[in-house]
Design an enzyme around this catalytic site. Structure first.
Site, PDB file in Angstrom:
ATOM      1  N   CYS A  64      -8.503   3.496   5.345  1.00 58.23           N
ATOM      2  CA  CYS A  64      -7.344   3.508   4.436  1.00 58.23           C
ATOM      3  C   CYS A  64      -7.375   2.308   3.499  1.00 58.23           C
ATOM      4  O   CYS A  64      -7.474   1.158   3.951  1.00 58.23           O
ATOM      5  CB  CYS A  64      -6.049   3.493   5.227  1.00 58.23           C
ATOM      6  SG  CYS A  64      -4.604   3.209   4.182  1.00 58.23           S
ATOM      7  N   VAL A  65      -7.236   2.572   2.219  1.00 57.89           N
ATOM      8  CA  VAL A  65      -7.366   1.498   1.226  1.00 57.89           C
ATOM      9  C   VAL A  65      -6.263   0.449   1.353  1.00 57.89           C
ATOM     10  O   VAL A  65      -6.532  -0.760   1.286  1.00 57.89           O
ATOM     11  CB  VAL A  65      -7.442   2.063  -0.218  1.00 57.89           C
ATOM     12  CG1 VAL A  65      -6.197   2.844  -0.597  1.00 57.89           C
ATOM     13  CG2 VAL A  65      -7.687   0.950  -1.217  1.00 57.89           C
TER      14      VAL A  65
END
Lengths: 142, 125
Positions: B73-74
């Site tokens: 997840c960024v």
């Protein structure tokens, strides 16, 4: 969103289960970020609050002496994202000396009922919550 | 979804063993999504003692063997300093550290995998 377009037409029952207090760990904050992104996918969404997760909905949160961001106002926006089924476990509230009056008043507007303002929070006992969990397609716990 | 980091917690080991067993049984794994401290499973700078398992390398090898889609997840990665070449450039960092087989993308990938898959499992605390 690109992914939302690719999955159009499929509606699954998603339940986000919140088990941690709002501060002290990042689970609640990052869990809420998933709920907000997930709202773009037009799924059948609900949230459950159990154990210390019930503290996430306490009204009057004040974090200014802790250096942490008070993200509790974000819960008020959930109704605008069509996230309007928030189930709070009765036993978890009682074990912590809490009742519904200690929680934020969260509402949503029902467009099928002349935009009537309705409560988003539902207090349910553990048996009802177990039934709700059993009905889900996807359960993400935070 | 893997929500805890390597070594501190068993979640990543269990997820790895489960994923490997499922693949060996002929199941399809649509995606492995790393969230919360789980993003720390995706740094190639990890150097565990030689007599211990290398959790990061193990995931990278599994991805290579089975063409497994592993997404970090960024937003969670930015908080914790997990960076690919694009993110390093965008945020003016002097280095990237993403491990082979991992890619950085958004939370939409988590919801999409829930919609596309028959079952979604969470490995965490």
């Amino acid at each position: 969103m690109e992914e939302a377009a690719q999955t159009s037409g499929v509606v699954k029952r998603f339940m986000y289960v919140n088990r941690h207090a709002p501060y002290g760990t990042v689970y609640a904050l990052e869990g809420l970020e998933v709920v907000l992104i997930g709202a773009a996918f037009d799924q059948d969404v609900s949230m459950a609050f159990i154990d210390d997760g019930v503290f996430q909905l306490i009204k009057g949160q004040d974090t200014k002496d802790t250096g942490m961001k008070n993200f509790s106002p974000t819960y008020r926006a959930l109704g605008d994202y069509d996230v309007n089924k928030l189930y709070v476990e009765k036993e978890s509230l009682e074990a912590r000396g809490l009742s519904e009056s200690d929680l934020m008043e969260l509402t949503w507007e029902d467009e099928d009922d002349d935009w009537a303002e309705k409560p988003s929070i539902h207090i349910v006992d553990k048996n009802k919550l177990a039934d709700l969990l059993a009905e889900q397609d996807v359960v993400l716990n935070f | 979804m893997v929500t805890e980091g390597p070594y501190t917690h068993q979640a990543s080991d269990t997820a790895y063993n489960f994923t490997k067993a499922a693949l060996n049984q002929g199941h399809e794994i649509y995606r492995v999504f790393f969230y919360h401290d789980g993003v720390n499973n995706g740094t190639r700078l990890t150097t565990p003692p030689q007599d211990d398992r290398n959790i990061v390398d193990r995931w990278s090898e599994l991805a290579q063997q089975h063409d497994l889609d592993m997404v970090v997840c960024v937003a969670a990665a930015q908080r914790r300093g997990i960076v690919d070449a694009d993110e390093a450039k965008r945020n003016s960092k002097d280095v990237d550290n993403i491990a082979p087989g991992f890619r950085i993308s958004g939370l939409g990938q988590l919801i999409e995998m829930g919609i596309q898959s028959d079952r979604t499992m969470v490995f965490g605390d």
